[in-house]
Scaffold this active site. Structure first.
Site, short mmCIF file in Angstrom:
data_model
loop_
_atom_site.label_atom_id
_atom_site.label_comp_id
_atom_site.label_asym_id
_atom_site.label_seq_id
_atom_site.Cartn_x
_atom_site.Cartn_y
_atom_site.Cartn_z
N GLU A 258 32.48 82.13 -11.12
CA GLU A 258 32.93 83.26 -11.89
C GLU A 258 34.56 84.22 -11.77
O GLU A 258 35.42 84.77 -13.27
CB GLU A 258 31.85 84.24 -11.16
CG GLU A 258 31.06 83.89 -11.65
CD GLU A 258 30.09 83.55 -11.87
OE1 GLU A 258 30.37 84.30 -13.53
OE2 GLU A 258 29.65 82.29 -13.12
N TRP A 261 36.26 82.03 -14.09
CA TRP A 261 36.00 82.51 -15.82
C TRP A 261 37.49 83.68 -16.03
O TRP A 261 37.79 83.48 -17.48
CB TRP A 261 34.41 82.87 -15.78
CG TRP A 261 33.60 82.22 -16.16
CD1 TRP A 261 32.68 80.90 -15.49
CD2 TRP A 261 33.61 81.98 -17.90
NE1 TRP A 261 32.25 80.17 -15.90
CE2 TRP A 261 32.49 80.51 -17.51
CE3 TRP A 261 34.33 82.04 -18.65
CZ2 TRP A 261 32.92 79.67 -18.79
CZ3 TRP A 261 33.50 80.78 -19.98
CH2 TRP A 261 32.52 79.66 -20.02
N TRP A 290 27.04 91.28 -41.50
CA TRP A 290 26.73 92.32 -40.58
C TRP A 290 25.15 92.91 -41.40
O TRP A 290 26.22 93.63 -42.15
CB TRP A 290 27.46 93.05 -39.31
CG TRP A 290 28.60 91.28 -38.56
CD1 TRP A 290 29.68 91.31 -38.61
CD2 TRP A 290 27.73 90.46 -37.66
NE1 TRP A 290 29.53 90.36 -37.91
CE2 TRP A 290 29.17 90.07 -37.26
CE3 TRP A 290 26.58 90.44 -36.65
CZ2 TRP A 290 29.00 88.78 -35.90
CZ3 TRP A 290 26.04 89.32 -35.23
CH2 TRP A 290 27.31 88.82 -35.62
N ASN A 325 24.95 91.31 -15.40
CA ASN A 325 26.27 90.25 -15.57
C ASN A 325 24.82 88.89 -16.70
O ASN A 325 25.09 89.35 -17.74
CB ASN A 325 26.99 88.75 -15.03
CG ASN A 325 27.76 88.12 -16.06
OD1 ASN A 325 28.38 88.31 -16.59
ND2 ASN A 325 27.56 86.80 -15.78
N TRP A 343 29.11 92.05 -33.37
CA TRP A 343 29.26 92.49 -31.89
C TRP A 343 30.28 93.23 -31.54
O TRP A 343 30.80 93.13 -30.12
CB TRP A 343 29.88 90.50 -31.65
CG TRP A 343 30.76 90.53 -32.39
CD1 TRP A 343 30.84 89.72 -33.65
CD2 TRP A 343 32.39 90.46 -31.67
NE1 TRP A 343 31.48 88.93 -33.31
CE2 TRP A 343 33.46 89.20 -32.40
CE3 TRP A 343 32.83 90.90 -30.68
CZ2 TRP A 343 34.52 89.76 -32.21
CZ3 TRP A 343 34.54 91.11 -30.58
CH2 TRP A 343 34.85 90.15 -31.49
N TRP A 366 31.37 89.33 -25.31
CA TRP A 366 31.23 89.29 -25.83
C TRP A 366 30.87 88.64 -27.36
O TRP A 366 30.26 87.91 -27.98
CB TRP A 366 31.49 90.59 -26.63
CG TRP A 366 30.74 91.42 -26.33
CD1 TRP A 366 31.13 92.53 -25.30
CD2 TRP A 366 28.98 92.22 -26.38
NE1 TRP A 366 30.05 93.45 -24.97
CE2 TRP A 366 29.00 93.19 -26.07
CE3 TRP A 366 28.66 92.14 -28.06
CZ2 TRP A 366 27.79 94.07 -26.41
CZ3 TRP A 366 27.43 92.91 -28.01
CH2 TRP A 366 26.50 93.67 -26.69
#
Length: 440
Positions: A258, A261, A290, A325, A343, A366
């Site tokens: 993590e 990341w 969208w 998360n 988004w 996202w």
């Protein structure tokens, strides 16, 4: 005028194990600690009860208490950085300014402006790596190109990691080189235009080692206190990433991943700056049409979608500035795929609300959820909120806490039916991507 060096604190709000402070103190001249409440940032914050400003203020008070004991003080401005440095240059003869790298677009532009101003005044500007273990070009493919998939990046990251990279800077040895002066008053929250809140409780900066040992088994269950919640401390640098990585190596590889990341997304931001300009990492996703439905977006924001796991996440975020998360992935997928809303709307809302908001990680998360990011799940993978609930909140512990009325008559009906939404998303995504590829 007194000749000094300056250590400018930004997202590194601690005195221990701080790269810029270490190099400043070792340079020889007295070091003036500086913090600027940046009006360029603060003036854009609509919420004058923003918990992040309260967090920063609390961290500065803690730093000031330490500095006063050492006979020094923070010099604090509520200003733009350029105006603050113009004032400092009139007050002191500044030989060098030391600070730590910040990789976001505004930060890079700000630092270029300050570097130029200082150069015009004969002052050097030095910046150091501090908020990550590896940055910029330090972890690349064998051909010199940046990684865009996490797993091979993480393998190279781990292969390169040596004790040297997470060794602490022994700042304490050089505290006697701090600039000595009487304490300077730190402006109150009200003085910088924000409300004081005595009810906000921030997470501990101490890593719970027993929790981290169980992290792999517990991290996906929002009803369990199974995550470290160190995100806000890493975001504002009240803890050292070197210290946390050193602990993670011995405790839990999943937790270490993590942290990797986090660095992966910082690397993406550095090599692909278009993501900081509202662009999809995979440019063909910019052709998706969208929906525009403000009513549905508001219901998502307020946790009134009729999907309990989604609503629980949004209510937790609104109330605390935190969201688990696993639930972040669920609510992000729901916005972009169930509701077919851009988004970027969700990214911006999280940017307003998250206590641990970090542009690189937020944007990366996202885009991953929407399918348009690097190493993202395929667009046709649509999270089923009901199955996610069964798998990760089977006793409904999390849902009952944040949506106690979910079984009552007054709880809203689902804003959209799951199977219909899934098929619609596949059609819209598929059509846009085929069109972009020239397939008719």
């Amino acid at each position: 005028m007194q000749t000094i060096n300056v250590c400018w604190f930004r997202r590194d709000l601690r005195l221990n194990d701080n790269a810029a402070l270490y190099h400043a103190l070792r340079d020889g001249l007295p070091v003036l600690p500086l913090f600027i409440f940046d009006k360029n940032i603060l003036n854009k914050l609509e919420d004058k009860s923003d918990k992040r400003i309260a967090f920063i203020h609390a961290a500065l008070l803690e730093m000031q208490e330490q500095l006063v004991k050492l006979g020094s003080t923070l010099e604090i401005f509520h200003s733009t950085p350029v105006e603050a440095f113009k004032t400092l240059l009139k007050k002191y003869t500044i030989n060098k300014v030391f600070t730590n790298h910040d990789y976001e677009l505004y930060a890079k532009e700000r630092d270029e402006d300050i570097s130029l101003l200082l150069k015009e005044n004969g002052t050097a500007f030095h910046s150091f790596k501090d908020q990550v273990i590896f940055e910029k070009d330090e972890v690349l493919k064998d051909d010199g190109s940046p990684y865009t998939v996490f797993t091979p990046y993480s393998k190279k990251w781990k292969a390169k990691l040596k004790e040297f990279y997470f060794r602490s800077y022994p700042v304490e040895k050089y505290f006697n080189n701090l600039y000595r002066q009487s304490p300077v008053d730190i402006p109150s929250m009200n003085e910088i235009g924000f409300a004081t809140s005595s009810t906000t409780i921030f997470p501990s900066k101490e890593l719970d080692e027993e929790l981290v040992k169980k992290y792999s088994a517990q991290r996906d269950f929002p009803g369990i206190a199974g995550t470290s919640k160190l995100g806000v401390h890493l975001r504002f640098g009240t803890v050292s990433i070197r210290q946390i990585v050193a602990q993670a190596i011995t405790l839990n590889e999943t937790y270490l991943n993590e942290l990797i990341w986090r660095e992966f997304y910082q690397m993406i931001l550095w090599h692909f700056p278009k993501v900081s300009m509202g662009k999809a990492f995979k440019s063909d996703y910019d052709t998706i049409e969208w929906k525009r439905d403000e009513g549905e977006f508001i219901k998502w924001c307020e946790g009134q979608t009729g999907y309990p796991i989604v609503d629980a996440g949004m209510r937790e975020l609104n109330a605390t500035g935190f969201m688990h998360n696993r639930v972040r992935m669920i609510v992000a997928s729901f916005l972009s795929k169930h509701l077919l809303l851009d988004w970027r709307l969700g990214e911006a809302y999280f940017a307003q609300k998250l206590l641990d908001f970090d542009f690189a990680a937020n944007n990366g998360g996202w885009q991953w959820a929407a399918g348009c990011g690097c190493d993202a799940a395929p667009y046709f993978r649509v999270f089923n909120p009901y199955l996610q609930t069964q798998k990760f909140d089977p006793q409904l512990t999390y849902i009952k806490k944040w949506v106690p009325e979910f079984q009552e008559f007054n709880y809203p009906k689902p804003i959209v039916e799951h199977e219909f939404a899934r098929k619609r998303a596949l059609e819209v995504y598929g059509s846009a991507l085929k069109k972009d590829a020239g397939i008719t």
